[in-house]
Design an enzyme around this catalytic site. Structure first.
Site, PDB file in Angstrom:
ATOM      1  N   LYS A 168      -8.823  -1.559   5.958  1.00 12.41           N
ATOM      2  CA  LYS A 168      -9.107  -2.040   4.605  1.00 12.41           C
ATOM      3  C   LYS A 168      -8.069  -3.075   4.164  1.00 12.41           C
ATOM      4  O   LYS A 168      -8.394  -4.060   3.509  1.00 12.41           O
ATOM      5  CB  LYS A 168      -9.158  -0.854   3.637  1.00 12.41           C
ATOM      6  CG  LYS A 168     -10.428  -0.006   3.832  1.00 12.41           C
ATOM      7  CD  LYS A 168     -10.470   1.214   2.948  1.00 12.41           C
ATOM      8  CE  LYS A 168      -9.523   2.260   3.417  1.00 12.41           C
ATOM      9  NZ  LYS A 168      -9.678   3.584   2.840  1.00 12.41           N
ATOM     10  N   SER A 210      -8.071   3.807   9.086  1.00 11.77           N
ATOM     11  CA  SER A 210      -8.737   3.768   7.787  1.00 11.77           C
ATOM     12  C   SER A 210      -7.984   2.854   6.814  1.00 11.77           C
ATOM     13  O   SER A 210      -8.563   1.952   6.189  1.00 11.77           O
ATOM     14  CB  SER A 210      -8.817   5.199   7.235  1.00 11.77           C
ATOM     15  OG  SER A 210      -9.191   5.218   5.889  1.00 11.77           O
ATOM     16  N   ARG A 259     -14.920  12.831   7.888  1.00  6.21           N
ATOM     17  CA  ARG A 259     -13.595  13.440   8.125  1.00  6.21           C
ATOM     18  C   ARG A 259     -13.327  14.529   7.101  1.00  6.21           C
ATOM     19  O   ARG A 259     -12.775  15.580   7.404  1.00  6.21           O
ATOM     20  CB  ARG A 259     -12.506  12.363   8.036  1.00  6.21           C
ATOM     21  CG  ARG A 259     -12.392  11.526   9.287  1.00  6.21           C
ATOM     22  CD  ARG A 259     -11.538  10.305   9.040  1.00  6.21           C
ATOM     23  NE  ARG A 259     -10.171  10.661   8.693  1.00  6.21           N
ATOM     24  CZ  ARG A 259      -9.321   9.835   8.057  1.00  6.21           C
ATOM     25  NH1 ARG A 259      -9.709   8.629   7.717  1.00  6.21           N
ATOM     26  NH2 ARG A 259      -8.113  10.219   7.808  1.00  6.21           N
ATOM     27  N   HIS A 308       0.853  -1.189   0.000  1.00  4.29           N
ATOM     28  CA  HIS A 308       0.000   0.000   0.000  1.00  4.29           C
ATOM     29  C   HIS A 308       0.885   1.234   0.000  1.00  4.29           C
ATOM     30  O   HIS A 308       1.865   1.305   0.742  1.00  4.29           O
ATOM     31  CB  HIS A 308      -0.907   0.026   1.238  1.00  4.29           C
ATOM     32  CG  HIS A 308      -1.721   1.282   1.304  1.00  4.29           C
ATOM     33  ND1 HIS A 308      -2.896   1.437   0.607  1.00  4.29           N
ATOM     34  CD2 HIS A 308      -1.500   2.460   1.934  1.00  4.29           C
ATOM     35  CE1 HIS A 308      -3.367   2.651   0.818  1.00  4.29           C
ATOM     36  NE2 HIS A 308      -2.547   3.295   1.623  1.00  4.29           N
ATOM     37  N   ASP A 335     -15.623   2.641   7.304  1.00  2.00           N
ATOM     38  CA  ASP A 335     -14.670   3.639   6.816  1.00  2.00           C
ATOM     39  C   ASP A 335     -15.333   4.607   5.840  1.00  2.00           C
ATOM     40  O   ASP A 335     -14.958   5.779   5.779  1.00  2.00           O
ATOM     41  CB  ASP A 335     -13.474   2.955   6.139  1.00  2.00           C
ATOM     42  CG  ASP A 335     -12.419   3.975   5.721  1.00  2.00           C
ATOM     43  OD1 ASP A 335     -11.935   4.704   6.608  1.00  2.00           O
ATOM     44  OD2 ASP A 335     -12.109   4.073   4.517  1.00  2.00           O
TER      45      ASP A 335
END
Ligand code: URA
Length: 460
Positions: free
Chosen positions: A208, A204, A189, A92, A182
């Site tokens: 995921k 968050s 947010r 990621h 989320d």
């Protein structure tokens, strides 16, 4: 014994007043978010926003963060990789400009997985890569992939498992049922000035990623002018929180702090980034793509190492480069794209598929060295050309983008091309050209250059 009722207001008050939330409070709050209906507002948007601001101000201790992440992870469907009996791993990135490493890493790891099938015939390594879309100044893997005609990023979890069995990797988008908490939290947010909390970002992102059922995860946390976090220290703190949270849930997690001071590689945009990766997988290494290849191989190297394929991450990077150079990654890429419905014939001549209606070359006004740029500004220029979106849901152009002709530190003569801008609308060229002209700085003396990899954060 009946459980005491936990009221959202009490959770908010406890966090507001600096108390430590217990697991039951956090779990009840997240459950209320996903179980509320129009008729039964178990928790209101106003309460969720207050909770977010309280967390933003007070932070979370490691236990609170782990519990919040797990509660979010299990707020909807999760991928169950156990029946595959394979090693699942993903990468990621916190987002950048021209950051297309996923398009090289997924097929590289898939090729490594396909080379060693398990006794059940499943690739020995599988990459269930769930990616996002472009937002703000950063690009999104899904938008890039969706420029391939027919390519379907909307697979359900059964289709994801089927693609992994066949190809060793799948490149898909988040479904509405994965981590629904989320969606609600992130949308609020965005409206309440609470996006930049490292605790909320960690929960968050990690909720995921952990919903993918990963044995290991490699994080590419950007630092520099194009990074999401404004300072090196904040990027490092975020990396530490994510590593700690991943490890505490049983997923081997490593974070690399990498430079985002200039666009990665040659192109920034959507199709142009796919094209750059196809060139690399077909064995053509453009001089402007060297940083992209290096960073992709280092990230793949860590993944191969964590998957047990090599003794060190350095050996992993060498193996990743061999997989890229041998054409094995390209073969795996074709398999993944075809399995997800994409038309692979366009890869025979990718430059012919690049059809922007308008382009403009920006030239150096003086001779000297390309010394600095605000990489975020370059990312915004890409977005204004039509490649990105101003708000979620906006359409993006396949062919808009920028080709950079110089890297930081390169020597330039006056009149030499610095960048080429592409757009589907000639009227969209002026503002990005001005933005680039403003930010690309040429100096008489060569600049001090930043390393590509700054630091590696592990559980130790
Ligand atoms: N990406 C996410 O998915 N969540 C964040 O909070 C920030 C970036």
């Amino acid at each position: 014994m009946t459980q005491p009722i936990i009221h959202p207001i009490d959770v908010i008050l406890h966090k507001r007043d600096g108390l430590v939330l217990n697991d039951a409070e956090i779990q009840a709050f997240i459950r209320a978010i996903v179980e509320r209906t129009a008729e039964n507002q178990l928790v209101t948007d106003a309460q969720i926003a207050s909770f977010l601001m309280a967390v933003f101000q007070r932070g979370l201790n490691p236990q609170e963060l782990a519990t919040l992440t797990q509660a979010m992870r299990y707020s909807g469907d999760t991928f169950d990789a156990a029946p595959l009996h394979t090693f699942t791993i993903d990468k990621h990135s916190t987002g950048g400009v021209g950051d297309k490493t996923s398009l090289l890493i997924a097929p590289t790891l898939a090729a490594a997985g396909l080379a060693h099938l398990t006794p059940a015939g499943v690739p020995g390594i599988c990459v269930p890569m769930i990616s996002g879309r472009s937002l703000g100044h950063t690009g999104g893997t899904l938008d890039k992939l969706e420029t391939i005609p027919g390519f379907n990023t909307q697979l359900n979890l059964t289709q994801l498992a089927g693609t992994l069995r066949k190809c060793g990797a799948a490149l898909i988008g988040q479904t509405p049922r994965i981590v629904p908490a989320d969606r609600t939290l992130y949308a609020l947010r965005d409206h309440t000035g609470t996006v930049e909390s490292p605790f909320l970002i960690t929960a968050s992102i990690m909720s995921k990623k952990l919903a993918e059922s990963l044995n290991a995860l490699v994080l590419d946390v950007k630092v520099g002018s194009g990074a999401f976090m404004p300072t090196y220290e904040q990027s490092k703190f975020l990396a530490q929180l994510m590593v700690q949270t991943g490890e505490s849930s049983g997923t081997r997690t490593v974070a690399l702090l990498t430079s985002m001071d200039q666009p990665l590689g040659r192109f920034s945009g959507n199709w142009v980034e796919v094209w750059e990766c196809i060139d690399i997988m077909q064995g053509q290494r453009h001089a402007m793509s060297h940083d992209l290849i290096e960073i992709s191989n280092i990230l793949s190297g860590w993944m191969l190492h964590l998957a047990g394929r090599t003794t060190t991450p350095e050996e992993g990077a060498t193996l990743a480069d061999q997989i890229l150079q041998s054409g094995e990654a390209y073969k795996a890429w074709l398999k993944i794209i075809a399995a997800q419905g994409g038309d692979t014939s366009i890869f025979q001549n990718p430059s012919a598929f690049h059809k922007p209606k308008a382009s403009r070359i920006l030239k150096a006004e003086t001779s000297g060295y390309l010394a600095s740029m605000d990489c975020k500004q370059v990312g915004w220029a890409v977005q204004r050309l039509g490649a990105g979106r101003a708000k979620p849901g906006d359409p993006v152009s396949a062919h808009a983008g920028i080709e950079m002709h110089a890297k930081l530190g390169d020597k330039l003569e006056a009149g030499q091309p610095l960048a080429t801008l592409f757009s589907e609308d000639p009227a969209l060229l002026d503002e990005p050209e001005h933005m680039l002209r403003e930010t690309l700085e040429i100096t008489a003396a060569p600049p001090a250059l930043q390393p590509l990899i700054h630091e590696i954060v592990t559980k130790n």
